[in-house]
Design a protein around this motif. Structure first.
Motif, mmCIF file in Angstrom:
data_model
loop_
_atom_site.group_PDB
_atom_site.id
_atom_site.type_symbol
_atom_site.label_atom_id
_atom_site.label_comp_id
_atom_site.label_asym_id
_atom_site.label_seq_id
_atom_site.Cartn_x
_atom_site.Cartn_y
_atom_site.Cartn_z
ATOM 1 N N HIS A 37 -27.619 32.520 -34.352
ATOM 2 C CA HIS A 37 -27.244 32.779 -32.952
ATOM 3 C C HIS A 37 -26.373 31.652 -32.397
ATOM 4 O O HIS A 37 -25.326 31.905 -31.789
ATOM 5 N N HIS A 94 -37.316 23.449 -35.813
ATOM 6 C CA HIS A 94 -37.731 24.794 -36.259
ATOM 7 C C HIS A 94 -38.718 25.426 -35.261
ATOM 8 O O HIS A 94 -39.460 26.336 -35.614
ATOM 9 N N ASP A 99 -31.718 23.512 -33.608
ATOM 10 C CA ASP A 99 -33.093 23.950 -33.865
ATOM 11 C C ASP A 99 -33.703 23.082 -34.966
ATOM 12 O O ASP A 99 -34.377 23.563 -35.875
ATOM 13 N N GLN A 137 -37.650 26.488 -32.008
ATOM 14 C CA GLN A 137 -36.864 27.250 -31.032
ATOM 15 C C GLN A 137 -37.071 26.721 -29.608
ATOM 16 O O GLN A 137 -37.204 27.497 -28.650
ATOM 17 N N LYS A 149 -37.186 32.881 -38.376
ATOM 18 C CA LYS A 149 -37.030 32.542 -36.955
ATOM 19 C C LYS A 149 -36.007 31.429 -36.794
ATOM 20 O O LYS A 149 -35.133 31.477 -35.922
ATOM 21 N N HIS A 150 -36.122 30.415 -37.637
ATOM 22 C CA HIS A 150 -35.152 29.310 -37.607
ATOM 23 C C HIS A 150 -33.772 29.800 -38.028
ATOM 24 O O HIS A 150 -32.770 29.505 -37.358
ATOM 25 N N GLU A 165 -33.397 27.547 -26.159
ATOM 26 C CA GLU A 165 -33.293 29.015 -26.150
ATOM 27 C C GLU A 165 -31.865 29.496 -26.311
ATOM 28 O O GLU A 165 -31.602 30.466 -26.996
ATOM 29 N N ASP A 193 -37.696 30.717 -43.518
ATOM 30 C CA ASP A 193 -38.097 30.653 -42.113
ATOM 31 C C ASP A 193 -37.065 31.439 -41.305
ATOM 32 O O ASP A 193 -36.082 30.888 -40.820
ATOM 33 N N LYS A 251 -32.411 32.758 -37.918
ATOM 34 C CA LYS A 251 -31.767 33.630 -36.929
ATOM 35 C C LYS A 251 -31.351 32.856 -35.675
ATOM 36 O O LYS A 251 -30.347 33.181 -35.045
ATOM 37 N N LYS A 252 -32.112 31.814 -35.335
ATOM 38 C CA LYS A 252 -31.727 30.979 -34.188
ATOM 39 C C LYS A 252 -30.462 30.185 -34.525
ATOM 40 O O LYS A 252 -29.544 30.071 -33.701
#
Length: 505
Positions: free
Chosen positions: A336, A448, A445, A450, A329-330, A453, A327, A332-333
């Motif tokens: 971050h 999962h 997160d 997001q 998106k998860h 922000e 996953d 990379k969040k």
């Protein structure tokens, strides 16, 4: 190395080589280059061990090399490296101990992936327009006496990396009892198996536009084919292959004025490169003349440097994680959030850039275990991380990443792992720091989805205030943060507190 004299000793399959170079203002001048033949590979690849007789002979050779270290006064400025002939020997530790006792030389066994990385750096600096070739799709083929290493690159990402026990000498020894008139068919079956593995694990072979060859095999090919440039064509290879594939090694050696040993290995060499070119539908390959001792010299003297190493490693790890339907998106969040925590809390954690790289990789890989199963996914993630085989990432870093991934869940505790109970306190502290930041970043997160922000971080004397800018109330994130923030408090002695700020309030 800017100024000084440096020595390299390479204990290979067919010879022991020494190079001594002087560096002035980062420019290299080779003072001595010595090659002494010794067939360690014959022992290892045929019998599985290095005989005491060969160990004694090696010690005699290296005793002479040790005198060179005395002569140039560089005992504190040398590296002695073993490759597959020692690495694959059942009695490798006895061999190294024996050599050290007789010569006082400190011998290191180089890992396969690290050997590939050093050769990659050497080729990168030796081949013109290497970056352009890599961007367009490039297969690097390193063929030595003991192994065939293949690396497929597209841009900054490796599509495939593997080392096959199919070096030229090893292949010859494996099939030497087959009649020479049909032995080539065994070599072809061996290469067919390797190509099948390539196709199974890399579905982008059609995008590969270039190939570069490297290794001890290249010198022999150049001697026989006499190419006018640093490119060997498929036509020349295929013509040579047809003319020698069924011949006796002795006849080949007489035909091309090469040694009998070279006559033994020339057919598997030509077969290997021909098959790779045919697979890629290329008309030839470029080759690097750089020797492995020279590549070692430039690497250990720090003459070779790769730009943006940490970024490239992270890109490789992201690409690796895609194999397991990660996953992203998860991931990379979480990455971050971890970066924000790392940058804003430097005065507290005092973590190094190496630890930062481990944290980054752990952020990407912490949930890849879901590919295998939901239950105990942290354990599955651990084994997947432990299996990373990417040149440029050494084993120690992989071990740290795997451990961080394992302990990112409250279900796993460092104190419960026997292998870490006796670990140096520095390693345990480093892991605790990484895991503390990873757990908080992951908690932010937890859904999962997001929902959070971004975060703002303020540090007071008794609290780390983390203000989360959220799209809506992050119920799961708040609950998970409460459960996972204990590690941070117990590691750094200051409590992290989460405050929610809705974006559209």
């Amino acid at each position: 190395m800017k100024n000084g004299i440096f020595g390299i000793i390479n204990i290979g399959s067919s010879a022991i080589r020494m190079q001594i170079s002087e560096f002035k203002n980062s420019k290299e001048r080779i003072l001595e280059s010595i090659v002494t033949p010794i067939a360690l590979g014959l022992d290892t690849f045929e019998k599985g061990y290095i005989s005491l007789e060969k160990a004694k002979e090696t010690a005699q050779i290296l005793s002479k090399f040790a005198k060179k270290l005395d002569e140039y006064k560089i005992w504190g400025n040398y590296k002695a490296i073993c490759t597959s002939a020692v690495r694959d020997a059942q009695n490798k530790y006895f061999f190294i101990n024996y050599i050290n006792a007789k010569t006082q030389l400190d011998i290191e066994i180089i890992e396969e992936t690290h050997e590939m990385y050093i050769k990659y750096l050497g080729i990168m600096h030796d081949i013109k327009n290497f970056d352009k070739l890599s961007q367009e799709g490039l297969l690097l083929a390193y063929l030595s006496s003991g192994s065939l290493s293949l690396s497929i690159k597209a841009g900054d990402v490796d599509l495939f990396n593997s080392v096959f026990n199919s070096g030229s000498l090893r292949q010859y020894l494996l099939f030497k009892d087959i009649n020479s008139s049909i032995r080539f068919k065994a070599y072809e079956e061996q290469m067919g198996k390797i190509i099948s593995t390539l196709k199974q694990n890399c579905n982008e072979l059609s995008k590969i536009k270039h190939m570069v060859g490297c290794g001890s095999s290249i010198n022999l090919l150049v001697k026989v084919l006499k190419p006018k440039s640093n490119k060997i064509t498929y036509k020349a290879l295929n013509t040579l292959y047809k003319s020698i594939k069924s011949s006796e090694p002795q006849a080949i050696s007489q035909m091309y004025s090469i040694s009998l040993n070279d006559g033994n290995i020339i057919v598997p060499i030509v077969c290997s490169f021909s098959y790779l070119l045919k697979m890629l539908n290329l008309d030839g390959f470029l080759f690097s003349n750089a020797t492995f001792p020279n590549q070692l010299m430039n690497y250990y003297s720090k003459s070779f440097k790769e730009k943006s190493v940490n970024k490239k490693i992270l890109n490789q790890v992201v690409a690796y994680s895609k194999k397991y339907n990660n996953d992203l998106k998860h991931a990379k969040k979480v990455l971050h959030f971890a970066n924000r925590l790392y940058n804003q809390l430097k005065n507290i954690h005092s973590m190094s850039q190496k630890e930062k790289m481990i944290l980054d990789c752990a952020c990407v890989l912490h949930d890849v275990g879901y590919y295998i199963g939901v239950n105990n996914h942290h354990q599955h993630s651990y084994y997947i991380a432990k299996s990373i085989n990417i040149p440029g990432i050494d084993k120690e870093i992989i071990d740290y990443v795997a451990a961080s991934v394992l302990f990112h869940r409250n279900k796993a505790k460092i104190e419960s792992e026997d292998e870490l109970l006796s670990a140096p306190i520095e390693k345990i502290l480093s892991l605790k720091k990484i895991i503390s930041l990873l757990k908080i970043a992951d908690a932010l997160d937890a859904s999962h989805m997001q929902i959070i922000e971004d975060i703002d971080i303020e540090v007071s004397e008794n609290q780390v205030k983390i203000t989360a800018i959220a799209l809506k109330i992050p119920f799961l994130e708040e609950l998970t943060f409460k459960n996972k923030s204990t590690d941070f408090l117990e590691t750094f002695g200051i409590e992290p507190k989460l405050y929610i700020k809705l974006k559209h309030e």
